[in-house]
Design an enzyme around this catalytic site. Structure first.
Site, PDB file in Angstrom:
ATOM      1  CE  LYS A  13       8.157  -2.730  -4.204  1.00 61.91           C
ATOM      2  NZ  LYS A  13       8.008  -3.273  -2.839  1.00 61.91           N
ATOM      3  NE  ARG A  84       0.919  -4.912  -6.254  1.00 62.22           N
ATOM      4  CZ  ARG A  84       1.374  -4.384  -5.129  1.00 62.22           C
ATOM      5  NH1 ARG A  84       1.814  -5.155  -4.171  1.00 62.22           N
ATOM      6  NH2 ARG A  84       1.385  -3.088  -4.951  1.00 62.22           N
ATOM      7  NE  ARG A 123       6.587   1.601   6.446  1.00 63.48           N
ATOM      8  CZ  ARG A 123       6.184   1.003   5.336  1.00 63.48           C
ATOM      9  NH1 ARG A 123       4.893   0.795   5.114  1.00 63.48           N
ATOM     10  NH2 ARG A 123       7.058   0.606   4.441  1.00 63.48           N
ATOM     11  NE  ARG A 156      -0.647   5.289   6.202  1.00 60.80           N
ATOM     12  CZ  ARG A 156       0.629   5.643   6.043  1.00 60.80           C
ATOM     13  NH1 ARG A 156       1.583   4.754   6.230  1.00 60.80           N
ATOM     14  NH2 ARG A 156       0.948   6.854   5.680  1.00 60.80           N
ATOM     15  NE  ARG A 167       0.942  -4.801   3.552  1.00 64.50           N
ATOM     16  CZ  ARG A 167       1.537  -3.664   3.917  1.00 64.50           C
ATOM     17  NH1 ARG A 167       1.361  -3.181   5.125  1.00 64.50           N
ATOM     18  NH2 ARG A 167       2.308  -3.011   3.074  1.00 64.50           N
TER      19      ARG A 167
END
Ligand SMILES: [Zn+2]
Length: 211
Positions: A13, A84, A123, A156, A167
């Site tokens: 996004k 959200r 990532r 992370r 999540r």
């Protein structure tokens, strides 16, 4: 032309927001940026975020409301990261109505659950210079080492697979009623997010160009 960009974590996004801002001259309103700004002037917001607590809907909506008072949004805006939840969307609609602002399109970048997991869990970031990598899409030349400063890359905490799955489940729980809400309002546009950045940008652009 006012738009909202929805999609799971890892849908790109932020990247699309920047591209659309450049190509169409609308303001990219990222909630991340707005909250960084709000923390400077609002003690309550700053404390909540510092403590890692969820910011209540009315405060989130308030931050957006204040941002919409700036002159620059008159050339059109693209909201990224908000709303959200269904509750936020409903509260936001009240704000929009009093301000007589209309949302033209709501883009939903659809990415399958497992694809999102792969994108986020892959990532890696250099703790020293901050450059980001992805183990499959954009790997460093030497595995686990930064191309620029040779430091060991890290993942992370939020990007660890078990956390990513949680999540995404939370995201899905909130986004389904949200997408339904905008579908009923007739403003939703489904974007196939399974392909690359450029393909997603082309799909979105098609809808913006005809307006
Ligand atoms: Zn580095």
């Amino acid at each position: 032309m006012n738009c909202i960009l929805l999609g799971p974590p890892g849908a790109g996004k932020g990247t699309q927001g920047k591209k659309i801002e450049e190509a169409f001259g609308v303001v990219h309103l990222s909630t991340g940026d707005m909250f960084r700004e709000a923390r400077k002037s609002d003690k309550v917001v700053d404390e909540l975020i510092a403590l890692g607590q969820l910011v209540p809907d009315d405060i989130v909506v308030d931050v957006i409301k204040k941002r919409l008072q700036k002159e620059d949004i008159k050339k059109g805006f693209l909201l990224d990261g908000f709303p959200r939840t269904l509750n936020q969307a409903k509260e936001f609609d009240v704000v929009l109505e009093t301000r007589q602002i209309k949302i033209d399109l709501v883009f939903f970048i659809d990415v399958h659950f497992e694809e999102s997991v792969k994108r986020i869990a892959g990532r890696r970031v250099c703790p020293s210079c901050g450059v980001s990598y992805h183990v499959i899409a954009t790997p460093p030349k030497v595995p686990d080492k930064c191309d620029f400063c040779c430091n060991l890359l890290v993942q992370r905490n939020d990007d660890r697979e078990s956390i990513v799955r949680d999540r995404l489940k939370i995201y899905r729980k909130h986004s389904e009623p949200l997408v339904d809400y905008y579908k009923r309002a007739g403003s939703i546009v489904y974007i196939d997010g399974s392909k690359g950045e450029l393909d997603v940008f082309k799909q979105i652009s098609k809808h913006l160009e005809i307006r």
